[in-house]
Design a protein around this motif. Structure first.
Motif, PDB file in Angstrom:
ATOM      1  N   GLN A  61       1.127   7.014  -3.621  1.00 34.56           N
ATOM      2  CA  GLN A  61       1.289   6.490  -1.957  1.00 34.56           C
ATOM      3  C   GLN A  61       1.627   7.988  -0.920  1.00 34.56           C
ATOM      4  O   GLN A  61       0.791   7.863  -0.232  1.00 34.56           O
ATOM      5  N   GLN A  62       2.663   8.232  -1.074  1.00 32.99           N
ATOM      6  CA  GLN A  62       2.967   9.559  -0.897  1.00 32.99           C
ATOM      7  C   GLN A  62       1.816  10.609   0.490  1.00 32.99           C
ATOM      8  O   GLN A  62       0.759  10.513   0.695  1.00 32.99           O
ATOM      9  N   THR A  63       0.760  11.121  -1.549  1.00 31.72           N
ATOM     10  CA  THR A  63      -0.601  11.810  -1.259  1.00 31.72           C
ATOM     11  C   THR A  63      -1.387  11.100  -0.033  1.00 31.72           C
ATOM     12  O   THR A  63      -1.948  11.711   0.652  1.00 31.72           O
ATOM     13  N   LEU A  64      -1.811  10.086  -0.496  1.00 32.11           N
ATOM     14  CA  LEU A  64      -2.975   9.290   0.640  1.00 32.11           C
ATOM     15  C   LEU A  64      -2.281   9.111   2.132  1.00 32.11           C
ATOM     16  O   LEU A  64      -3.166   8.849   3.496  1.00 32.11           O
ATOM     17  N   ARG A  65      -0.807   8.773   2.296  1.00 29.90           N
ATOM     18  CA  ARG A  65      -0.414   8.953   3.840  1.00 29.90           C
ATOM     19  C   ARG A  65      -0.585  10.108   4.371  1.00 29.90           C
ATOM     20  O   ARG A  65      -0.678  10.487   5.127  1.00 29.90           O
ATOM     21  N   ASN A  66      -0.549  11.575   3.031  1.00 29.58           N
ATOM     22  CA  ASN A  66      -0.553  12.529   3.878  1.00 29.58           C
ATOM     23  C   ASN A  66      -2.021  13.063   3.836  1.00 29.58           C
ATOM     24  O   ASN A  66      -2.786  13.161   5.082  1.00 29.58           O
ATOM     25  N   THR A  67      -2.996  12.195   3.293  1.00 27.98           N
ATOM     26  CA  THR A  67      -4.599  12.403   3.573  1.00 27.98           C
ATOM     27  C   THR A  67      -5.354  11.901   4.502  1.00 27.98           C
ATOM     28  O   THR A  67      -5.844  12.461   5.119  1.00 27.98           O
ATOM     29  N   LEU A  68      -4.360  10.149   4.883  1.00 29.26           N
ATOM     30  CA  LEU A  68      -5.229   9.839   6.076  1.00 29.26           C
ATOM     31  C   LEU A  68      -4.553   9.740   7.103  1.00 29.26           C
ATOM     32  O   LEU A  68      -4.880   9.457   8.488  1.00 29.26           O
ATOM     33  N   GLY A  69      -3.447  10.770   7.490  1.00 35.88           N
ATOM     34  CA  GLY A  69      -2.253  10.233   8.602  1.00 35.88           C
ATOM     35  C   GLY A  69      -1.744   9.309   8.919  1.00 35.88           C
ATOM     36  O   GLY A  69      -1.497   8.175   8.231  1.00 35.88           O
ATOM     37  N   LYS A  70      -0.994   9.484  10.421  1.00 34.46           N
ATOM     38  CA  LYS A  70      -0.369   8.312  11.261  1.00 34.46           C
ATOM     39  C   LYS A  70      -1.314   7.123  11.882  1.00 34.46           C
ATOM     40  O   LYS A  70      -0.822   5.563  12.057  1.00 34.46           O
ATOM     41  N   GLY A  71      -2.396   6.824  11.902  1.00 34.72           N
ATOM     42  CA  GLY A  71      -2.926   5.795  12.065  1.00 34.72           C
ATOM     43  C   GLY A  71      -3.175   5.099  10.965  1.00 34.72           C
ATOM     44  O   GLY A  71      -3.558   3.661  11.020  1.00 34.72           O
ATOM     45  N   PHE A  72      -2.400   5.531   9.508  1.00 37.07           N
ATOM     46  CA  PHE A  72      -2.888   4.177   8.145  1.00 37.07           C
ATOM     47  C   PHE A  72      -1.263   3.875   7.485  1.00 37.07           C
ATOM     48  O   PHE A  72      -0.795   4.646   7.628  1.00 37.07           O
ATOM     49  N   LYS A  73      -1.511   2.916   7.104  1.00 35.05           N
ATOM     50  CA  LYS A  73      -0.054   2.612   6.518  1.00 35.05           C
ATOM     51  C   LYS A  73      -0.578   2.622   5.103  1.00 35.05           C
ATOM     52  O   LYS A  73      -1.820   1.737   4.550  1.00 35.05           O
ATOM     53  N   VAL A  74       0.223   3.196   4.147  1.00 29.51           N
ATOM     54  CA  VAL A  74      -0.222   2.361   2.711  1.00 29.51           C
ATOM     55  C   VAL A  74       1.122   1.889   1.926  1.00 29.51           C
ATOM     56  O   VAL A  74       2.336   2.436   2.275  1.00 29.51           O
ATOM     57  N   LEU A  75       0.800   1.114   2.133  1.00 28.51           N
ATOM     58  CA  LEU A  75       1.893  -0.142   1.078  1.00 28.51           C
ATOM     59  C   LEU A  75       2.357  -0.690  -0.921  1.00 28.51           C
ATOM     60  O   LEU A  75       0.670  -0.206  -0.690  1.00 28.51           O
ATOM     61  N   ASN A  76       2.679   0.076  -1.195  1.00 26.50           N
ATOM     62  CA  ASN A  76       3.077  -0.530  -2.085  1.00 26.50           C
ATOM     63  C   ASN A  76       2.960  -1.969  -1.587  1.00 26.50           C
ATOM     64  O   ASN A  76       3.142  -3.261  -1.401  1.00 26.50           O
ATOM     65  N   SER A  77       3.779  -2.748  -2.982  1.00 28.91           N
ATOM     66  CA  SER A  77       4.167  -3.658  -3.719  1.00 28.91           C
ATOM     67  C   SER A  77       4.839  -5.130  -3.196  1.00 28.91           C
ATOM     68  O   SER A  77       4.773  -5.463  -2.320  1.00 28.91           O
ATOM     69  N   ASP A  78       5.979  -4.052  -3.276  1.00 25.23           N
ATOM     70  CA  ASP A  78       7.297  -4.507  -1.889  1.00 25.23           C
ATOM     71  C   ASP A  78       7.153  -4.412  -0.731  1.00 25.23           C
ATOM     72  O   ASP A  78       7.314  -5.539   0.102  1.00 25.23           O
ATOM     73  N   GLU A  79       6.176  -3.760   0.028  1.00 26.38           N
ATOM     74  CA  GLU A  79       6.014  -3.366   1.124  1.00 26.38           C
ATOM     75  C   GLU A  79       5.164  -4.668   1.760  1.00 26.38           C
ATOM     76  O   GLU A  79       5.258  -4.330   3.005  1.00 26.38           O
ATOM     77  N   GLN A  80       4.398  -4.971   0.357  1.00 23.13           N
ATOM     78  CA  GLN A  80       3.285  -5.932   1.015  1.00 23.13           C
ATOM     79  C   GLN A  80       3.725  -7.605   1.547  1.00 23.13           C
ATOM     80  O   GLN A  80       3.282  -8.130   2.159  1.00 23.13           O
ATOM     81  N   HIS A  81       5.036  -7.051   0.850  1.00 21.93           N
ATOM     82  CA  HIS A  81       5.717  -8.813   1.313  1.00 21.93           C
ATOM     83  C   HIS A  81       7.355  -8.645   1.410  1.00 21.93           C
ATOM     84  O   HIS A  81       8.283  -8.784   1.212  1.00 21.93           O
TER      85      HIS A  81
END
Length: 408
Positions: free
Chosen positions: A243-263
């Motif tokens: 999750q942290q790797t994808l956040r660094n890859t995509l930048g601030k324009g995207f949200k990367v949510l795990n299962s808990d954050e989806q709900h």
């Protein structure tokens, strides 16, 4: 030797004739025990509900979901998709277009959540294991098929693979239109065959329909836009690290949510309710512990002569104060330990034998979910210690201020 504790124990274990002081002390212990038992049980039920929510949504949730920070969709150029697919720990990426649409079948209709997914979706969600009728394939022999929830099928009485009466999905066109009686002027519509029925979880079964990504893209005129990317993490990889790797890859324009954050809203609501329940039961414990205040105050009056003798023998005011603090602590401790044992025992029996049922035929579980956590026991213990000190300190201070000459 701890003299104040020794004297406090003697007062507590005194076998003298029962009087009003001992009766009030016993009432205090029973009140603390009942309050502690109730608090442990209720907190454990909330823990069980939280785990139940996670397990229900976990059947259909991807490991990670990528969405846009602003708006409900985002442009997905090929280089961006390649970067996500090649990110360390990523096993599979599914493109998603999801929106509300009007579903018509014969003379019936309903609003559904249409979810367009790429062909690899069944590897992402294992939906093939949830199919109760038909096939999980979205493309067969050049034809597009939809997977419909069991609740949607029941609501519209849909027959699978009915080429004489296919499903029809309608989506509002963008822009302003002239007044017209023709629905084609306001809606884009496309037919599709029902190819399978899934049974996952009631919320999804009653409102969702899965269609091929291309079908959804054409109906909604999305082009290269997507509403989400669903990511499956490789086995053995830590989801938080990916999750942290994808956040660094995509930048601030995207949200990367795990299962808990989806709900997050639902889980947060459960946590807030649990917090307010804890506060409410803590106040109930406080009210039950007020009896400790009265029993100690009466004990101070009853033992004035004993305290005066001790002070005449050299006992300091701190020693006298500690005697009654220990007395209050012993009363609360006996009640708390009894309550903890009873509460934990009841929760264990419920976990093991499922004694108390939900009482509803449509419930997803047969019995109330219960999960004990050490943190709840510790938190309850801390609350009891705080309450005990609060109600015991006043009588203890009054005892330490006794005048020796007036009470000998």
């Amino acid at each position: 030797m701890n003299v104040p504790l020794l004297i406090a124990r003697r007062y507590f274990l005194s076998k003298k004739k029962r009087n009003i002081i001992s009766i009030i002390s016993n009432i205090s212990m029973v009140g603390v025990a009942v309050g502690t038992t109730a608090l442990i049980i209720v907190l454990s039920v909330f823990n069980g509900l939280e785990d139940l929510v996670r397990s229900l949504y976990g059947k259909s949730d991807p490991d990670l979901v990528i969405t846009s920070v602003q708006g409900k969709s985002f442009e997905l150029p090929a280089p961006l998709l390649v970067r996500v697919r090649k990110a360390p720990g990523v096993s599979l990426v599914t493109e998603v277009i999801e929106d509300n649409a009007l579903l018509q079948y014969r003379d019936r209709q309903m609003v559904v959540k249409m979810k367009g997914v790429s062909d690899n979706y069944h590897y992402q969600s294992n939906i093939d294991s949830a199919i109760v009728d038909g096939s999980h394939e979205l493309q067969r022999k050049g034809l597009s098929y939809a997977l419909i929830g069991a609740g949607v099928q029941h609501e519209l009485s849909i027959t699978l693979d009915n080429r004489f009466a296919p499903l029809k999905l309608l989506y509002p066109k963008a822009g302003k239109f002239k007044v017209s009686m023709d629905p084609d002027a306001y809606f884009t519509q496309q037919p599709i065959l029902a190819g399978g029925v899934f049974l996952i979880e009631q919320r999804i079964d009653d409102s969702y329909i899965f269609v091929p990504l291309e079908f959804a893209r054409e109906l909604l005129h999305y082009g290269s836009r997507r509403t989400a990317l669903e990511v499956k993490v490789k086995a053995g990889q830590d989801i938080d690290d990916v999750q942290q790797t994808l956040r660094n890859t995509l930048g601030k324009g995207f949200k990367v949510l795990n299962s808990d954050e989806q709900h997050v809203s639902l889980l947060k609501a459960i946590k807030v309710e649990k917090m307010f329940v804890f506060i409410t039961f803590a106040f109930i414990l406080l009210i039950a512990s007020i009896n400790i205040f009265f029993s100690l105050s009466m004990l101070v009056i009853d033992k004035k002569k004993d305290m005066a003798v001790l002070m005449a023998m050299g006992a300091g005011r701190r020693t006298i104060r500690n005697i009654f603090l220990f007395e209050g602590a012993i009363v609360a401790q006996v009640g708390a330990i009894t309550g903890l044992v009873v509460g934990v025992s009841i929760c264990w029996l419920q976990q093991t034998f499922h004694i108390v049922s939900m009482g509803m035929a449509t419930s997803v579980v047969d019995s109330y979910p219960v999960k004990m956590q050490l943190s709840d026991v510790v938190l309850t213990g801390v609350a009891i210690i705080f309450i005990t000190i609060s109600v015991s300190i006043r009588p203890a201070l009054n005892a330490s201020r006794l005048d020796v000459r007036d009470n000998l």
